[in-house]
Design an enzyme around this catalytic site. Sequence first.
Site, short mmCIF file in Angstrom:
data_model
loop_
_atom_site.label_atom_id
_atom_site.label_comp_id
_atom_site.label_asym_id
_atom_site.label_seq_id
_atom_site.Cartn_x
_atom_site.Cartn_y
_atom_site.Cartn_z
N LYS A 22 -15.31 -3.29 -8.25
CA LYS A 22 -14.36 -3.93 -7.32
C LYS A 22 -14.17 -3.07 -6.08
O LYS A 22 -14.14 -3.60 -4.95
CB LYS A 22 -13.02 -4.10 -8.02
CG LYS A 22 -11.82 -4.37 -7.10
CD LYS A 22 -10.53 -4.35 -7.88
CE LYS A 22 -9.55 -3.35 -7.32
NZ LYS A 22 -8.52 -3.90 -6.47
N ASN A 23 -14.07 -1.76 -6.24
CA ASN A 23 -13.79 -0.88 -5.11
C ASN A 23 -15.00 -0.69 -4.19
O ASN A 23 -14.87 -0.07 -3.13
CB ASN A 23 -13.30 0.48 -5.62
CG ASN A 23 -11.92 0.39 -6.24
OD1 ASN A 23 -11.16 -0.53 -5.94
ND2 ASN A 23 -11.60 1.32 -7.12
N CYS A 118 -0.95 -3.30 -5.24
CA CYS A 118 -0.07 -2.68 -6.23
C CYS A 118 0.95 -1.77 -5.56
O CYS A 118 0.64 -1.09 -4.59
CB CYS A 118 -0.89 -1.89 -7.25
SG CYS A 118 -1.91 -2.92 -8.32
N ARG A 123 1.13 4.25 1.14
CA ARG A 123 -0.31 4.42 1.37
C ARG A 123 -0.56 4.11 2.85
O ARG A 123 -1.01 3.04 3.20
CB ARG A 123 -1.11 3.49 0.45
CG ARG A 123 -1.00 3.87 -0.99
CD ARG A 123 -1.99 3.14 -1.85
NE ARG A 123 -1.55 1.80 -2.16
CZ ARG A 123 -2.27 0.93 -2.87
NH1 ARG A 123 -3.45 1.27 -3.33
NH2 ARG A 123 -1.81 -0.26 -3.12
N ASP A 310 -7.27 6.14 -10.54
CA ASP A 310 -7.25 4.85 -11.24
C ASP A 310 -7.39 5.00 -12.75
O ASP A 310 -7.07 4.08 -13.50
CB ASP A 310 -8.37 3.94 -10.72
CG ASP A 310 -8.00 3.25 -9.42
OD1 ASP A 310 -6.82 3.32 -9.02
OD2 ASP A 310 -8.88 2.62 -8.81
N ARG A 402 -6.83 -8.71 -11.01
CA ARG A 402 -7.24 -8.17 -9.72
C ARG A 402 -8.42 -7.21 -9.89
O ARG A 402 -9.20 -7.02 -8.96
CB ARG A 402 -6.08 -7.45 -9.04
CG ARG A 402 -4.97 -8.38 -8.55
CD ARG A 402 -3.93 -7.64 -7.72
NE ARG A 402 -4.58 -6.88 -6.68
CZ ARG A 402 -4.42 -5.57 -6.48
NH1 ARG A 402 -3.62 -4.88 -7.27
NH2 ARG A 402 -5.07 -4.97 -5.51
#
Length: 427
Positions: A22-23, A118, A123, A310, A402
Amino acid sequence: MQTITITGGQTLRGTIRPAAAKNSVLPLLAATLLCGEPCCLHAVPDLADVDTSLALLQAVGAKAVRHGPDLCTLPVSAADLFGEIPPHLAGAMRSSVFYLAPLLCRVGMVRLPLPGGCRLGPRPVDIHLAGLAAMGARVELEGEAVTLRRTGPLQGTDFTLRLPSVGATMTLLMAACCAMGTTVLRGAACEPEVCDLARFLCACGAQITGAGTPVIVVQGRRTLGGVLYTPIPDRIAAATYGAAVAAAGGEITIEGCAPAYYQAFLQFLRDCGVQTVLHENAVTLLRDPQKKLRGGQQLYANAWPAFATDTVPLAAAVLLEAEGASEIYDHLFANRFACAEGFAAMGASCRVKGRMLQLAGGAMLQAAEVKAPDLRGGAALFVAALAARGTSVLQDPGHIRRGYADLAADLAQLGARCAVQCQPVRR
């Protein structure tokens, strides 16, 4: 809203292969806006954030379609693109920030409401903005949104990131490909997903050296074409499967994801007493459920190659029943441990002190009804429920999908007893 029921005490066995990361997929989809020919990304999982990315691409005038597991984009002229990112899409995920550079380069301006995702604490996007400003962009802050404009092409620059932000490194990589001259990024992030974006851009015609090191050099103003590209596998999903077998016991093989991608997490599992057999592109994990895991761990999450942020909640879930007290500190995100409330509901003794989670260890986890507070915290509660006695109920308002297309199905194929029931949204 999803309701996931998980019955603990079932050992896991079998083989599983993570989907594309995903990243990596999310910034790659944004980067396709820079390409003058069609692009196709292989084996892209059906994630909520991917759906949001496709909707965002379409909202700004791009053309993107899914063909089974593949996502394909078609080039569009700059005149057909829009620089306004809809607030509801920007607020749905943090990765909307990746559209700053491509739209600024193609359209000449971009307006982005503050991105969501999230709730892991502050951030800021200041590094993204400072780097783009150094390339000649004019930055206008307007309350809850930011607008970037350029009057001519961006210019290459020598820029030092104040910290190795993955997102900012990716943003500036994309911008540098379209800038005039040479850009040097110092203090760049070194994560595998940064290297993946650089490989994608190079496959499209960019000239980038140094990706994976703190100094990246980009020779700009290259015409980018198209490419058929397979993103790297999801190392966080691989770590999730590893955490699951550590909590539940059993023996699984994770294929298609090189151990080097999540080496720090595998070392953590070894330190806890999980047997690991490394292969070139796979790992086999064995854990005897009759033997207690070893606690007494001191984990510190930071930028690559340190322990990945993560995977921090996943490690915490593994340590709940381990013998000995442990501490986990997350240098990157202030609110990483929202899952601690769910751990406590299952009978674990844990305490959050700022960015640190203290775990007493030695818990006898019991089934409970808990709620996913965020993406990785939700996955961690799932892992903890695999070790708990009885049937837990995990309420998920949409966080877990997600990052995982179907985590329950993934773990069920390994032998977990779990089921998902979707509840209609009340209007």
